[in-house]
Design an enzyme around this catalytic site. Structure first.
Site, PDB file in Angstrom:
ATOM      1  CG  ASP A 162      -2.096  -0.990   0.986  1.00 38.36           C
ATOM      2  OD1 ASP A 162      -2.687  -0.972  -0.104  1.00 38.36           O
ATOM      3  OD2 ASP A 162      -2.382  -1.778   1.900  1.00 38.36           O
ATOM      4  CG  ASP A 191      -7.697  -3.443  -2.629  1.00 38.73           C
ATOM      5  OD1 ASP A 191      -8.139  -4.417  -3.266  1.00 38.73           O
ATOM      6  OD2 ASP A 191      -8.101  -3.135  -1.504  1.00 38.73           O
TER       7      ASP A 191
HETATM    8  N1  GLY Z   1      -7.210  -1.517   0.387  1.00 38.16           N
HETATM    9  C1  GLY Z   1      -8.123  -1.981   1.353  1.00 38.16           C
HETATM   10  C2  GLY Z   1      -9.547  -1.609   1.140  1.00 38.16           C
HETATM   11  O1  GLY Z   1      -9.976  -1.216   0.094  1.00 38.16           O
HETATM   12  O2  GLY Z   1     -10.298  -1.707   2.074  1.00 38.16           O
END
Ligand code: GLY
Length: 400
Positions: free
Chosen positions: A116, A181
């Site tokens: 992330d 994501d």
């Molecule tokens: N990246 C985690 C979510 O979308 O909750």
């Protein structure tokens, strides 16, 4: 004569009391900016009074604000919100705050244990580079891209999202889990190549986008949340969910990450396959029988208790922001109109909180992860981030 005069008077009244569509758009944007400024003033006053650097993510069940440490995947959004507020207002009072909250994340550039870092450094440092003229942030952006690239698994052609040997992820039997994501992290890589001239980052991003295109989507163009790869052979070991209702269900935020991610990939590559994919996802979402009339989706399009399932404003906001960008490439397709409708609905009292409520966040009614029992029907800093980004993009498009 009397009739003519009164007709004239009525016409004059209508002319002076009704705003033109252009004026209404300007008022809409200003009204939202006023709200964003008011909420962020309250939020930053609280932080500054604490004498610490706090990073608000959501609210707890008791309504208190929940702050996150810098290695949380959501740590970049609040600094990003302050950069966007600065960009929207031009008010220099936001600048030192945006800088301070951003620079608190400096060590994230070395983070290698989850994917992330693209969200975290992109929303903070990259926005500071673009909006605050902070050219010295370049090194952090490039270093963060290097850290993210360590998670690239060349035999599978993907960036590994989560480590598979610890936490709740460690219990799923995965080897190399990749979640949709991850498409949101690619912007950092594209920018790192633009800033450094090193094409490695760009190539990793393109490979990841291509592999995801091949394996992450179903025939109806909806996407799975998690694809587990064998990192040695590239074989797909499983197609599952972690935050959706079921492996084969359509998790709303996943579709938002996908439409936004592929639009970004088109921005940097001009490869039409990516824009085509974004359009296919658009068709899936906006023709879906379970999309509510106000265009703010249930947290999962296949949630078991529709119409009583919680909505996810974060998915709507992220989609709206992506649609503004798509509309700049495809201006005749009506994407801006859809985005405008979403923004209008999110700005209504049904979703936009009154000043001083909602933990000083802008939007209500998002969902973090229902399968984890976490953050159900709450504000989320990333819902605010994409809402404010959408507003900025709308303003830029309306000016043209
Ligand atoms: N990246 C985690 C979510 O979308 O909750």
């Amino acid at each position: 004569m009397r009739t003519t005069l009164s007709t004239l008077a009525i016409s004059l009244f209508i002319l002076t009391s009704c705003n033109s569509p252009k004026q209404m758009e300007t008022d809409f944007i200003q009204n939202n900016i006023d709200n964003i400024v008011a909420q962020h003033t309250l939020q930053t006053d609280l932080i500054e009074q604490s004498g610490k650097i706090l990073n608000p993510r959501t609210i707890r069940k008791d309504g208190s604000i929940s702050y996150v440490p810098i290695n949380d995947w959501c740590s970049g959004f609040f600094p990003g919100n302050i950069w966007l507020t600065y960009e929207l207002t031009g008010d220099k009072k936001w600048l030192p705050l945006a800088e301070k909250y951003t620079e608190d994340l400096d060590s994230v550039k070395h983070l290698k244990w989850h994917h992330d870092v693209g969200f975290m450094i992109g929303c903070s440092y990259l926005n500071g580079y673009r909006m605050g003229g902070k050219k010295e942030y370049k090194d952090v952006i490039i270093e963060a891209a290097k850290s993210l690239s360590t998670r690239f698994r060349p035999h599978a052609g993907v960036i590994q999202s989560w480590d598979a040997d610890k936490g709740w992820q460690g219990k799923r039997g995965w080897k190399c889990p990749v979640i949709i994501d991850n498409m949101m992290n690619l912007e950092l890589l594209f920018e790192a190549t633009a800033l450094s001239g090193d094409s490695t980052f760009h190539n990793v991003a393109v490979k990841h986008a291509d592999t995801t295109l091949k394996h992450q989507f179903r025939n109806d163009n909806s996407c799975y949340h998690v694809i587990d790869y064998d990192p040695q052979t590239g074989e797909v070991r499983g197609k599952q969910t972690a935050q959706g209702y079921a492996h084969e269900s359509i998790w709303a935020r996943g579709q938002a990450w996908a439409i936004y991610g592929y639009t970004v990939c088109y921005r940097y590559t001009k490869d039409k396959r990516y824009l085509d994919q974004a359009e296919k996802i658009y068709d899936l979402i906006f023709k879906h029988k379970n999309l509510p009339q106000d265009l703010v989706p249930y947290w999962d399009y296949d949630a078991p208790n529709i119409p009583n399932a919680p909505r996810d404003a974060s998915a709507a906001a992220c989609t709206a922001s992506a649609l503004y960008e798509m509309s700049s490439y495809l201006p005749t397709k009506g994407y801006k109109l859809t985005a405008d409708q979403i923004m209008e609905n999110l700005s209504s009292p049904a979703y936009r909180a009154k000043v001083g409520t909602n933990g000083n966040f802008i939007l209500m009614h998002s969902v973090g992860s229902i399968p984890h029992g976490a953050e159900i029907d709450v504000p989320l800093n990333y819902a605010d981030y994409y809402f404010i980004e959408g507003l900025m993009r709308k303003r830029n498009l309306d000016k043209k």
